[in-house]
Design a protein around this motif. Structure first.
Motif, short mmCIF file in Angstrom:
data_model
loop_
_atom_site.label_atom_id
_atom_site.label_comp_id
_atom_site.label_asym_id
_atom_site.label_seq_id
_atom_site.Cartn_x
_atom_site.Cartn_y
_atom_site.Cartn_z
N ASN A 6 1.20 -4.61 21.70
CA ASN A 6 1.87 -3.82 22.99
C ASN A 6 3.14 -3.20 22.45
O ASN A 6 3.63 -2.01 22.94
CB ASN A 6 2.21 -4.91 24.17
CG ASN A 6 0.86 -5.44 24.86
OD1 ASN A 6 -0.14 -4.43 24.66
ND2 ASN A 6 0.80 -6.40 25.45
N PHE A 10 3.96 0.80 22.46
CA PHE A 10 5.13 1.33 23.03
C PHE A 10 6.07 2.28 22.43
O PHE A 10 6.83 3.24 22.67
CB PHE A 10 6.01 0.44 23.76
CG PHE A 10 7.23 0.83 24.63
CD1 PHE A 10 7.25 1.32 25.92
CD2 PHE A 10 8.67 0.77 23.86
CE1 PHE A 10 8.39 1.63 26.43
CE2 PHE A 10 9.58 1.25 24.43
CZ PHE A 10 9.41 1.64 26.17
N ASP A 37 4.80 -1.56 29.80
CA ASP A 37 4.81 -0.28 29.70
C ASP A 37 5.42 0.42 30.60
O ASP A 37 5.43 0.35 31.80
CB ASP A 37 3.03 -0.13 30.48
CG ASP A 37 2.68 1.30 30.41
OD1 ASP A 37 3.22 2.22 29.72
OD2 ASP A 37 1.67 1.56 31.22
N LYS A 61 7.62 6.00 34.71
CA LYS A 61 6.87 4.60 35.19
C LYS A 61 7.62 3.60 35.60
O LYS A 61 7.07 2.46 36.28
CB LYS A 61 6.23 4.02 33.94
CG LYS A 61 5.41 4.91 33.12
CD LYS A 61 4.66 4.39 31.97
CE LYS A 61 3.69 5.30 31.18
NZ LYS A 61 2.91 4.84 29.91
N ASN A 305 8.85 -1.85 37.92
CA ASN A 305 7.68 -1.25 37.58
C ASN A 305 7.17 -0.55 39.10
O ASN A 305 7.36 -1.10 40.02
CB ASN A 305 6.67 -2.13 37.08
CG ASN A 305 5.59 -1.21 36.43
OD1 ASN A 305 4.54 -0.95 37.22
ND2 ASN A 305 5.41 -1.32 35.21
#
Length: 398
Positions: A6, A10, A37, A61, A305
């Motif tokens: 992950n 990113f 994310d 995001k 988020n």
């Protein structure tokens, strides 16, 4: 292994588009603390045991919430930096304890919360305080500022007579830092600008100008372009535990920030919270006898988020410190916090009696500027309710 994958997913787009021309990885000396994310939090060890914390926020995001206490007094015509001195109000906002703010934010957004920092400068260490410089919240300029350390007619230090304040403006795609004009209010006076804070360029902070660039806790902010398309969609926030402003800004420069770098409230007020790591840096007591303390602050930024919220819809509206005064024919700010996208209604009651329908339907964006056309009596209260479900509401007592 999944955390490592992950992290790579990113970082790779950022490194390839921003730093491909460089022969080193500017993030190689940073330890990742949390990567999701759209956002990442890193730690860097500085000299002499000092620490720096970097947040990388992708505005496409992530969502930014401005969190402030409710209004005690509107400070009519006390604004010094929006459309001329005395041309706007400068309210006294309730100082809220940092831990209460974090708990409330997580009650509203649960696992979507990424971080919280303190933001606006303030200089009145009382239960409620005016903010130093203008703030625009979801389309409403909620403060014209009140600091004597800025380009006003009679600043406390002559250095500030001619400085240029800066505005950080953001939306759901990008952020930018630009010059601020306190006479016209630009860019805060523009309808397209929904959220913005006015503050110092880091080199104009009183700690640097008047206190010889002393070592302290600071927060500096810059913007970066990630995808090569016009517009800086990354917000970089550097929080240092014990450094100078020059050192903090230089850390952002080494990460590729080329434009203006601003600073927000720091020193004993510095606050950085992340749900995985808890309270990383907390506001400190000035001394044991001080009441209130630097631990109660008037304005924060929360980062979360944008994905769908899993928490039941709520409206939170906390009572200010003192008796709220809303005067006939004068503007008053109704502020609340909620966690749903639907509209709200705002009504004035006395007991079970409806006195006035302030707004039958308005966006659930946390702010409504209301000018009462009747005298507001003791015992009246405002109710902010979900337009779809009247059982979801918050109340403000007068």
């Amino acid at each position: 292994m999944n955390i490592f994958i992950n992290l790579l997913l990113f970082l790779l787009p950022i490194l390839s588009s921003l730093w491909i021309a460089q022969s080193f990885d500017p993030l190689s000396s940073y330890q990742p603390l949390q990567v999701i994310d759209g956002a990442a939090l890193y730690k860097k060890e500085l000299t002499n045991g000092n620490e720096a914390y970097l947040q990388v926020i992708d505005l496409r995001k992530m969502h930014i919430d401005q969190i402030s206490g409710e209004v005690d007094d509107m400070g009519q015509k006390q604004g010094k930096y929006y459309q001329g001195e005395g041309g706007h109000y400068s309210p006294f906002f309730k100082n809220k304890l940092f831990s209460e703010v974090a708990d409330e934010y997580q009650r509203l957004y649960a696992n979507n919360v990424f971080s919280i920092i303190n933001c606006s400068f303030f200089e009145q260490y009382q239960p409620s305080t005016q903010l130093s410089f203008p703030i625009k919240l979801n389309g409403v300029v909620i403060s014209g500022g009140n600091s004597p350390y800025g380009p006003v007619k009679e600043p406390k230090d002559k250095y500030y007579s001619n400085i240029r304040l800066k505005a950080l403006v953001w939306d759901d795609k990008q952020a930018y830092i630009t010059n601020y004009d306190q006479v016209s209010g630009a860019p805060l006076n523009q309808k397209a600008v929904k959220n913005a804070i006015v503050t110092y360029r880091y080199s104009d902070h009183p700690a640097k100008v008047l206190a010889q660039n002393q070592v302290n806790k600071y927060q500096v902010i810059g913007t970066l372009n990630k995808d090569g398309v016009k517009g800086d969609e990354l917000l970089l926030i550097m929080t240092v535990n014990q450094a100078t402003l020059d050192e903090a800004a230089d850390l952002l420069r080494k990460l590729g920030v080329k434009g203006d770098i601003i600073t927000v409230d720091g020193g004993r007020s510095t606050y950085l919270f992340n749900p995985q790591k808890g309270n990383i840096i907390v506001p400190q007591l000035s001394n044991l006898q001080e009441n209130p303390t630097f631990r109660h602050l008037p304005h924060y930024l929360g980062f979360r988020n944008k994905s769908k919220n899993q928490v039941a819809p709520k409206i939170l509206l906390s009572q200010p410190v003192g008796k709220v005064v809303a005067n006939k024919d004068q503007p008053y700010l109704i502020l609340w916090r909620d966690n749903f996208d639907g509209d709200v209604s705002i009504k004035l009651y006395y007991g079970n009696k409806l006195i006035q329908n302030i707004s039958s339907r308005t966006a659930s964006d946390g702010v409504y500027e209301w000018t009462p056309r009747i005298s507001i009596k003791e015992g009246y209260f405002v109710r902010v309710s979900s337009w779809q479900d009247r059982n979801i509401f918050g109340e403000l007592q007068f």
